[in-house]
Design a protein around this motif. Structure first.
Motif, PDB file in Angstrom:
ATOM      1  N   SER A  51       0.806  -1.222   0.000  1.00  0.00           N
ATOM      2  CA  SER A  51       0.000   0.000   0.000  1.00  0.00           C
ATOM      3  C   SER A  51       0.835   1.266   0.000  1.00  0.00           C
ATOM      4  O   SER A  51       0.414   2.296   0.489  1.00  0.00           O
ATOM      5  CB  SER A  51      -0.936   0.003   1.216  1.00  0.00           C
ATOM      6  N   SER A  52       2.020   1.201  -0.580  1.00  0.00           N
ATOM      7  CA  SER A  52       2.870   2.381  -0.593  1.00  0.00           C
ATOM      8  C   SER A  52       2.256   3.507  -1.403  1.00  0.00           C
ATOM      9  O   SER A  52       2.525   4.669  -1.181  1.00  0.00           O
ATOM     10  CB  SER A  52       4.250   2.030  -1.164  1.00  0.00           C
ATOM     11  N   ALA A 209       4.584   6.590   9.672  1.00  0.00           N
ATOM     12  CA  ALA A 209       3.797   7.031   8.524  1.00  0.00           C
ATOM     13  C   ALA A 209       4.558   6.807   7.234  1.00  0.00           C
ATOM     14  O   ALA A 209       5.752   6.478   7.229  1.00  0.00           O
ATOM     15  CB  ALA A 209       3.434   8.502   8.665  1.00  0.00           C
ATOM     16  N   SER A 210       3.838   6.978   6.126  1.00  0.00           N
ATOM     17  CA  SER A 210       4.439   6.909   4.798  1.00  0.00           C
ATOM     18  C   SER A 210       4.926   8.302   4.399  1.00  0.00           C
ATOM     19  O   SER A 210       4.660   9.298   5.077  1.00  0.00           O
ATOM     20  CB  SER A 210       3.418   6.401   3.777  1.00  0.00           C
ATOM     21  N   LEU A 211       5.612   8.379   3.263  1.00  0.00           N
ATOM     22  CA  LEU A 211       6.159   9.646   2.804  1.00  0.00           C
ATOM     23  C   LEU A 211       5.127  10.431   2.003  1.00  0.00           C
ATOM     24  O   LEU A 211       5.275  10.669   0.808  1.00  0.00           O
ATOM     25  CB  LEU A 211       7.410   9.403   1.949  1.00  0.00           C
ATOM     26  N   THR A 212       4.055  10.842   2.650  1.00  0.00           N
ATOM     27  CA  THR A 212       3.063  11.706   2.021  1.00  0.00           C
ATOM     28  C   THR A 212       2.868  12.929   2.895  1.00  0.00           C
ATOM     29  O   THR A 212       3.141  12.895   4.106  1.00  0.00           O
ATOM     30  CB  THR A 212       1.714  10.980   1.861  1.00  0.00           C
ATOM     31  N   ALA A 213       2.387  14.003   2.281  1.00  0.00           N
ATOM     32  CA  ALA A 213       2.224  15.250   3.033  1.00  0.00           C
ATOM     33  C   ALA A 213       1.293  15.066   4.215  1.00  0.00           C
ATOM     34  O   ALA A 213       1.575  15.521   5.328  1.00  0.00           O
ATOM     35  CB  ALA A 213       1.691  16.339   2.090  1.00  0.00           C
ATOM     36  N   ASP A 214       0.169  14.384   3.989  1.00  0.00           N
ATOM     37  CA  ASP A 214      -0.803  14.202   5.071  1.00  0.00           C
ATOM     38  C   ASP A 214      -0.233  13.347   6.192  1.00  0.00           C
ATOM     39  O   ASP A 214      -0.431  13.647   7.370  1.00  0.00           O
ATOM     40  CB  ASP A 214      -2.072  13.543   4.515  1.00  0.00           C
ATOM     41  N   VAL A 227       9.375   7.011   9.445  1.00  0.00           N
ATOM     42  CA  VAL A 227       8.693   6.888   8.162  1.00  0.00           C
ATOM     43  C   VAL A 227       9.029   5.538   7.530  1.00  0.00           C
ATOM     44  O   VAL A 227      10.077   4.942   7.801  1.00  0.00           O
ATOM     45  CB  VAL A 227       9.091   8.024   7.195  1.00  0.00           C
ATOM     46  N   VAL A 228       8.100   5.063   6.696  1.00  0.00           N
ATOM     47  CA  VAL A 228       8.303   3.845   5.922  1.00  0.00           C
ATOM     48  C   VAL A 228       8.587   4.268   4.491  1.00  0.00           C
ATOM     49  O   VAL A 228       7.702   4.767   3.792  1.00  0.00           O
ATOM     50  CB  VAL A 228       7.063   2.934   5.973  1.00  0.00           C
ATOM     51  N   THR A 229       9.815   4.083   4.054  1.00  0.00           N
ATOM     52  CA  THR A 229      10.211   4.484   2.713  1.00  0.00           C
ATOM     53  C   THR A 229       9.904   3.384   1.711  1.00  0.00           C
ATOM     54  O   THR A 229       9.531   2.256   2.086  1.00  0.00           O
ATOM     55  CB  THR A 229      11.715   4.800   2.682  1.00  0.00           C
ATOM     56  N   GLU A 230      10.065   3.710   0.431  1.00  0.00           N
ATOM     57  CA  GLU A 230       9.866   2.700  -0.612  1.00  0.00           C
ATOM     58  C   GLU A 230      10.864   1.553  -0.439  1.00  0.00           C
ATOM     59  O   GLU A 230      10.546   0.390  -0.706  1.00  0.00           O
ATOM     60  CB  GLU A 230      10.021   3.326  -1.997  1.00  0.00           C
TER      61      GLU A 230
END
Length: 535
Positions: A51-52, A209-214, A227-230
């Motif tokens: 779900s990246s 969290a993932s690397l998104t603005a939200d 963070v969880v990177t690709e």
């Protein structure tokens, strides 16, 4: 600067204020020790490897196919090109509408309980789960419909609080309208606001969290953030969750799809269906109409892999014995699909009768071998088995129901009381597209779904006949005989033995005991029994 990720994602932070991803270390840097009293917050998409891009499309497809219909699933697939052009808010609303409009809450409950957890477990990111497991308190905030994730998060991962988007219902709450609930009004997009509302002036100890603005804004309010990177999502020994590390053993699950329905995989399924139906008809007719050897040749030529092995003591040159004390020989199988007796019949190439607990009228009519239903009354069933053994050889599956995973359910001991001529049979199957069993669906379709797989596999191993000293006549109790055969079959297959029963399976998957409907069975009725695995 913010760039658009073209592969179905939020806006991804590349560089610059206010949130540079470099200020948050990778989840691989998180120390696991000493966090027993801490609180962690995250989104479920952070926990999953696939779900990246925040699409979550495969899970909506599972709900559409398993809870809705193949037509709803096809409509969702057709919408995929349009979904790729929409922003996150519209995309999520569109998928929710197609997936849930007119869907019964009852069907969604079955999917959430019996279908989705299997795919969630297989998709868990091992490293992120280890962090989740190290803390004492867990909370999940997500934009996804709460009903799709809450059951798994609370029952399997022991998450205390799950906040997600709420869906609107109609007709006394029995159906989904496909829209968001008016009480919430919107998707749970501002997770940071929901987090502050829940904690007040306090701050959670840990956020992932993932690397998104939200998401970066979401974890910025935490005392400690990762963070969880690709790179952290790529398949490897540190990210793929091995079966032995599952929070609970994955023993029972339902649904027809045996693959993770990404858009491309789902497209391949729909392209294959006309070919698969043709091959399924050929395979079925071959088993029904042709002699054993010719039938085996035809089904193998259509791509079905059929492996069988009969141990030397049991072959035709060295038969088991002409007659048991009640006439025939009793073949005792583990239970994978309703086709177990049929493929055993092809392997031994002699007339067999099969005992069944529940079989659809359609399957009974087209069966190439004789089938006899048991009544689940011990005295009456004993008489039935004795009469059938007097007439010839017989097949029985003492588990009473099928199990897809590498486990054996508890064996009923009734068969051991009635004959000493017992031959254990180890059966295994493998499918790549559709499961040929169901607990809550249409059972008369079971053999059809198995037959339309591209390359289904059936293996049958007829083991050595049980020695007399290990039978009831040799001084063993019927329970000892049943447990011994269960362990022998487990060794032959590489499976694990359990004490779980047919009743346990149906309580967990269908919310009943497999006999009558019971709407009062609690959701977590199976929770305390999943640990009953014999080591």
């Amino acid at each position: 600067m913010i760039r658009k990720n073209k592969q179905f994602s939020h806006n991804v932070i590349e560089e610059g204020p206010p949130f540079n991803c470099s200020i948050f270390p990778s989840v691989t840097k998180c120390v696991l020790h000493g966090r027993e009293s801490q609180t962690l917050v995250c989104d479920i998409t952070t926990l999953l490897r696939s779900s990246s891009n925040h699409s979550f499309f495969p899970y909506f497809m599972l709900v559409a196919f398993e809870g809705g219909s193949i037509f709803r699933a096809f409509l969702l697939l057709l919408s995929f090109p349009l979904l790729c052009t929409l922003g996150f808010d519209l995309r999520m609303r569109f998928m929710i509408f197609i997936t849930f409009c007119g869907l019964r809450l009852k069907d969604m409950d079955v999917v959430a309980r019996a279908v989705l957890p299997k795919f969630y477990l297989e998709d868990l990111n091992l490293r992120v789960y280890e962090v989740l497991d190290s803390v004492g308190s867990r909370l999940v905030f997500t934009s996804l419909p709460r009903i799709m994730v809450e059951g798994f998060l609370k029952d399997d991962l022991n998450v205390e609080v799950v906040q997600g988007s709420e869906l609107h219902t109609i007709w006394n709450g029995k159906y989904f309208s496909g829209f968001l609930a008016t009480s919430s009004g919107q998707l749970l997009l501002k997770k940071d606001a929901a987090l502050r509302k829940h904690f007040g002036e306090k701050k959670p100890d840990l956020g992932i969290a993932s690397l998104t603005a939200d998401d970066l804004k979401f974890i910025s309010v935490c005392k400690e953030s990762y963070v969880v990177t690709e790179e952290d999502r790529k398949p490897s020994s540190t990210t793929i969750m091995p079966r032995k590390k599952y929070p609970k053993p994955l023993i029972f699950h339902d649904g027809r799809l045996a693959f993770f329905p990404t858009p491309f995989a789902t497209l391949k399924m729909f392209i294959w269906l006309p070919i698969g139906l043709t091959l399924g008809i050929i395979r079925t007719l071959a088993v029904l109409l042709l002699p054993h050897k010719m039938s085996i040749f035809v089904i193998k030529s259509t791509g079905l892999i059929f492996k069988y092995k009969i141990h030397h003591q049991n072959n035709q040159n060295n038969p088991i014995s002409p007659k048991g004390k009640n006439g025939g020989v009793l073949y005792v199988c583990n239970h994978r699909t309703l086709l177990d007796p049929v493929f055993l019949n092809l392997a031994v190439q002699k007339p067999l009768a099969a005992l069944t607990y529940s079989l659809s009228r359609f399957s009974e009519v087209i069966s190439p071998i004789r089938t006899v239903k048991l009544k689940r009354d011990r005295t009456q069933d004993a008489k039935t088995i004795e009469n059938l053994l007097n007439e010839g050889d017989l097949v029985v599956c003492p588990e009473g129901t099928t199990c897809r995973e590498p486990y054996l359910l508890r064996f009923s001991s009734l068969f051991a009381e009635l004959t000493d001529e017992i031959v254990p049979v180890a059966v295994n199957t493998h499918v790549t597209m559709f499961y040929g069993t169901t607990a809550s669906g249409f059972k008369w379709l079971d053999h059809i779904f198995f037959a339309i797989n591209p390359r289904p596999c059936y293996s049958v191993e007829v083991l050595v006949k049980l020695p007399r000293e290990l039978t009831v006549s040799g001084g063993k109790s019927s329970h000892e005989v049943a447990n011994y055969i269960q362990s022998k079959l487990a060794d032959a297959l590489g499976f694990e033995c359990t004490n779980l029963t047919r009743r346990d399976k149906y309580l967990m998957l269908a919310g009943n005991e497999g006999l009558v409907n019971d709407d009062n069975i609690p959701r977590n009725v199976f929770q305390w029994k999943t640990g009953r695995v014999k080591k």
